[in-house]
Scaffold this active site. Structure first.
Site, PDB file in Angstrom:
ATOM      1  CG  LEU A 183      10.733   7.790   8.470  1.00 42.28           C
ATOM      2  CD1 LEU A 183      11.145   7.221   9.822  1.00 42.28           C
ATOM      3  CD2 LEU A 183      11.610   8.951   8.078  1.00 42.28           C
ATOM      4  CG  HIS A 184       4.717   5.911   8.433  1.00 40.05           C
ATOM      5  ND1 HIS A 184       5.281   4.662   8.422  1.00 40.05           N
ATOM      6  CD2 HIS A 184       3.888   5.930   9.502  1.00 40.05           C
ATOM      7  CE1 HIS A 184       4.808   3.945   9.428  1.00 40.05           C
ATOM      8  NE2 HIS A 184       3.958   4.695  10.100  1.00 40.05           N
ATOM      9  CB  VAL A 185       5.800  12.071   9.592  1.00 34.45           C
ATOM     10  CG1 VAL A 185       5.468  13.103  10.662  1.00 34.45           C
ATOM     11  CG2 VAL A 185       7.315  11.828   9.532  1.00 34.45           C
ATOM     12  CG  HIS A 186       1.374   8.922  12.506  1.00 35.44           C
ATOM     13  ND1 HIS A 186       0.380   8.001  12.299  1.00 35.44           N
ATOM     14  CD2 HIS A 186       2.525   8.205  12.580  1.00 35.44           C
ATOM     15  CE1 HIS A 186       0.903   6.780  12.257  1.00 35.44           C
ATOM     16  NE2 HIS A 186       2.205   6.883  12.434  1.00 35.44           N
ATOM     17  CD  GLU A 205      -4.563   5.713  -0.097  1.00 30.97           C
ATOM     18  OE1 GLU A 205      -4.521   6.765   0.561  1.00 30.97           O
ATOM     19  OE2 GLU A 205      -4.337   4.596   0.405  1.00 30.97           O
ATOM     20  CD1 TRP A 219       0.111  -0.799   3.352  1.00 32.85           C
ATOM     21  CD2 TRP A 219      -0.148   1.419   3.226  1.00 32.85           C
ATOM     22  NE1 TRP A 219       0.603  -0.251   4.505  1.00 32.85           N
ATOM     23  CE2 TRP A 219       0.450   1.107   4.456  1.00 32.85           C
ATOM     24  CE3 TRP A 219      -0.402   2.750   2.938  1.00 32.85           C
ATOM     25  CZ2 TRP A 219       0.803   2.079   5.396  1.00 32.85           C
ATOM     26  CZ3 TRP A 219      -0.061   3.726   3.873  1.00 32.85           C
ATOM     27  CH2 TRP A 219       0.528   3.388   5.081  1.00 32.85           C
ATOM     28  N   PRO A 253       6.678   1.329  14.701  1.00 33.68           N
ATOM     29  CG  PRO A 253       7.720   1.687  12.639  1.00 33.68           C
ATOM     30  CD  PRO A 253       8.018   1.456  14.097  1.00 33.68           C
ATOM     31  CG  HIS A 279       3.002   5.434  15.723  1.00 32.56           C
ATOM     32  ND1 HIS A 279       1.921   4.967  15.004  1.00 32.56           N
ATOM     33  CD2 HIS A 279       2.492   6.296  16.635  1.00 32.56           C
ATOM     34  CE1 HIS A 279       0.826   5.510  15.465  1.00 32.56           C
ATOM     35  NE2 HIS A 279       1.142   6.332  16.446  1.00 32.56           N
ATOM     36  CE1 TYR A 305       1.015  -2.041   7.131  1.00 28.79           C
ATOM     37  CE2 TYR A 305       0.362  -0.202   8.534  1.00 28.79           C
ATOM     38  CZ  TYR A 305       0.053  -1.365   7.851  1.00 28.79           C
ATOM     39  OH  TYR A 305      -1.222  -1.846   7.907  1.00 28.79           O
TER      40      TYR A 305
HETATM   41  P1  M7G Z   1       2.000   2.913  11.902  1.00 23.38           P
HETATM   42  O1  M7G Z   1       2.647   3.824  12.873  1.00 23.38           O
HETATM   43  O2  M7G Z   1       2.939   2.101  11.044  1.00 23.38           O
HETATM   44  O3  M7G Z   1       1.071   1.895  12.565  1.00 23.38           O
HETATM   45  O4  M7G Z   1       1.101   3.830  10.984  1.00 23.38           O
HETATM   46  P2  M7G Z   1      -0.400   1.902  13.151  1.00 23.38           P
HETATM   47  O5  M7G Z   1      -1.270   1.447  11.993  1.00 23.38           O
HETATM   48  O6  M7G Z   1      -0.333   0.875  14.233  1.00 23.38           O
HETATM   49  O7  M7G Z   1      -0.685   3.288  13.620  1.00 23.38           O
HETATM   50  C1  M7G Z   1       0.624   3.456   9.747  1.00 23.38           C
HETATM   51  C2  M7G Z   1      -0.465   4.439   9.367  1.00 23.38           C
HETATM   52  O8  M7G Z   1      -0.811   4.200   8.022  1.00 23.38           O
HETATM   53  C3  M7G Z   1      -1.726   4.259  10.197  1.00 23.38           C
HETATM   54  O9  M7G Z   1      -2.130   5.521  10.712  1.00 23.38           O
HETATM   55  C4  M7G Z   1      -2.730   3.680   9.207  1.00 23.38           C
HETATM   56  O10 M7G Z   1      -4.059   4.095   9.464  1.00 23.38           O
HETATM   57  C5  M7G Z   1      -2.221   4.222   7.887  1.00 23.38           C
HETATM   58  N1  M7G Z   1      -2.568   3.360   6.747  1.00 23.38           N
HETATM   59  C6  M7G Z   1      -2.510   2.013   6.708  1.00 23.38           C
HETATM   60  N2  M7G Z   1      -2.874   1.589   5.468  1.00 23.38           N
HETATM   61  C7  M7G Z   1      -2.929   0.195   5.076  1.00 23.38           C
HETATM   62  C8  M7G Z   1      -3.157   2.683   4.701  1.00 23.38           C
HETATM   63  C9  M7G Z   1      -3.580   2.857   3.353  1.00 23.38           C
HETATM   64  O11 M7G Z   1      -3.772   1.931   2.566  1.00 23.38           O
HETATM   65  N3  M7G Z   1      -3.748   4.152   2.943  1.00 23.38           N
HETATM   66  C10 M7G Z   1      -3.559   5.224   3.793  1.00 23.38           C
HETATM   67  N4  M7G Z   1      -3.778   6.440   3.315  1.00 23.38           N
HETATM   68  N5  M7G Z   1      -3.159   5.070   5.069  1.00 23.38           N
HETATM   69  C11 M7G Z   1      -2.962   3.813   5.527  1.00 23.38           C
END
Ligand code: M7G
Length: 400
Positions: free
Chosen positions: A339-342, A248, A238, A334, A331, A336
């Site tokens: 690297l990603h930022v909320h 998306e 994804w 995390p 997180h 996943y």
């Molecule tokens: P994380 O910190 O890896 O784990 O965040 P968490 O899910 O335990 O918080 C991953 C973030 O990616 C989460 O906020 C998910 O809601 C978001 N997320 C996961 N998926 C599978 C998707 C997706 O397919 N599309 C989008 N836009 N966000 C996603």
């Protein structure tokens, strides 16, 4: 309330009229919610008005495939509140005492939305993620990371399983003998003779020879067509779909295309964009080798500064929410490992925004500016559910 979210809503209504088919990323939603049967409630929260369900979809053969369904009552949309009182509906008086009374309303469908998020097919890991469980805090030193967490993360990427006539069996050892598996550009690949898995007599009949590659919470299923088949399963599909505009793409709020210091900002899966109270976006970096906070050094400062600065600018421009009202964090651990930022609304008590999991991006930047090796030196705390394999690894190492 800002206007930002409205266009997305209209688009969804259009899509619904067209049959709700999602063809993004080449994946067509080949089922409807009514195809799913509830197996059990994994978790519910009366406070958050949310329920997590273990469901299954029954195939033609009668074989069930797991799904996770999350049903969540959506927040009120300010502009629709007057309609709640005005539109004719069944308003039942439950009690009246002096100046106090309680009614129960049965609003028309357009005022009583429920958001349904479906993970299908779901892996055991998805199901466990939402199951109510005992949680423990882990204090991970850098040595613990190198000796326990990192090997565990790496081993997860190479777990490949095969389903045969409904039985799931671990195949790693088997693959070593009778097939090939390898990793190419973050893609798990396996080349295995189907004849070794399915008796030739039933090969043409068997609709069940479904391959599943698992890793980092992602899985892919493949039908075998007999003979030798090349099977490729991608991890973090994804994430790459978003970065490569295969999914998306129309939701992208901002992109910095620089391969080294760029990122893509999109609304998070958890946010329906209908109201700003629970605003939630996620920035996915273009670089693919940075797994988490633990990999960050001063070398990544330009990237992190871009995410912080450009992310805030894009959100105020699109949604009218200033940076001072955003909680911007990473997180650890995390779910996943990319690297990603909320980015969440400050007033929203987003899941995972508590002290044991969230690290403010501004603090991360300051820490790295002070000491490039900050995250390769300090201990980090994070929660793990008692049934998680990583928790067991920490237990075996006598660290819990
Ligand atoms: P994380 O910190 O890896 O784990 O965040 P968490 O899910 O335990 O918080 C991953 C973030 O990616 C989460 O906020 C998910 O809601 C978001 N997320 C996961 N998926 C599978 C998707 C997706 O397919 N599309 C989008 N836009 N966000 C996603």
């Amino acid at each position: 309330m800002a206007e930002g979210p409205q266009p997305k809503r209209k688009r969804e209504e259009e899509e619904e009229k067209n049959g709700g088919t999602d063809t993004q990323g080449g994946a067509t939603a080949a089922f409807t919610l009514s195809d799913l049967r509830v197996r059990r409630v994994l978790r519910e929260s009366a406070r958050d008005k949310i329920v997590f369900l273990h469901a299954e979809r029954i195939g033609l053969s009668g074989e069930g495939t797991d799904a996770v369904v999350i049903l969540e009552k959506t927040p009120f949309q300010e502009e629709k509140i007057p309609d709640l009182l005005k539109k004719p509906m069944n308003a039942e008086l439950q009690m009246h005492n002096d100046i106090y009374c309680t009614f129960y309303l049965s609003p028309p469908p357009e005022l009583s939305e429920i958001k349904a998020t479906v993970v299908y097919p779901a892996t055991e890991k998805h199901i466990q993620k939402y199951l109510r469980q005992e949680v423990h805090l882990i204090r991970e030193t850098w040595e613990d990371y190198k000796n326990i967490t990192l090997p565990f993360i790496q081993s997860q990427s190479f777990s490949i399983q095969v389903g045969f006539l409904g039985h799931w069996c671990s195949l790693l050892g088997f693959l070593g003998l009778s097939g090939l598996w390898w990793k190419w550009k973050d893609i798990d690949c396996a080349w295995i003779p189907a004849s070794q898995l399915i008796p030739p007599a039933i090969q043409p009949l068997s609709p069940y020879s479904t391959w599943r590659s698992e890793g980092d919470n992602q899985s892919r299923d493949y039908r075998q067509a007999g003979g030798w088949n090349l099977k490729c399963g991608r991890r973090r599909v994804w994430v790459y779909n978003i970065l490569e505009k295969k999914a998306e793409a129309d939701r992208i709020v901002h992109e910095n295309p620089d391969p080294s210091s760029g990122f893509v900002l999109v609304p998070d899966l958890k946010w329906n964009q209908n109201q700003l109270d629970d605003l939630y976006l996620i920035a996915l970096v273009h670089r693919r080798e940075i797994k988490s906070l633990r990999d960050l050094t001063a070398e990544h400062l330009p990237l992190l500064r871009n995410v912080l600065q450009e992310g805030k600018e894009a959100i105020v421009k699109r949604f009218g929410v200033p940076g001072s009202q955003l909680r911007i964090y990473l997180h650890y651990q995390p779910s996943y490992q990319h690297l990603h930022v909320h980015f969440t609304a400050l007033g929203y008590d987003a899941p995972g925004s508590s002290v044991e999991r969230a690290h403010l991006l501004a603090d991360v930047i300051d820490n790295l500016a002070m000491d490039s090796m900050y995250y390769q030196k300090r201990a980090l705390t994070f929660p793990l559910r008692a049934d998680e394999p990583l928790f067991k690894k920490f237990q075996e190492a006598g660290k819990v």
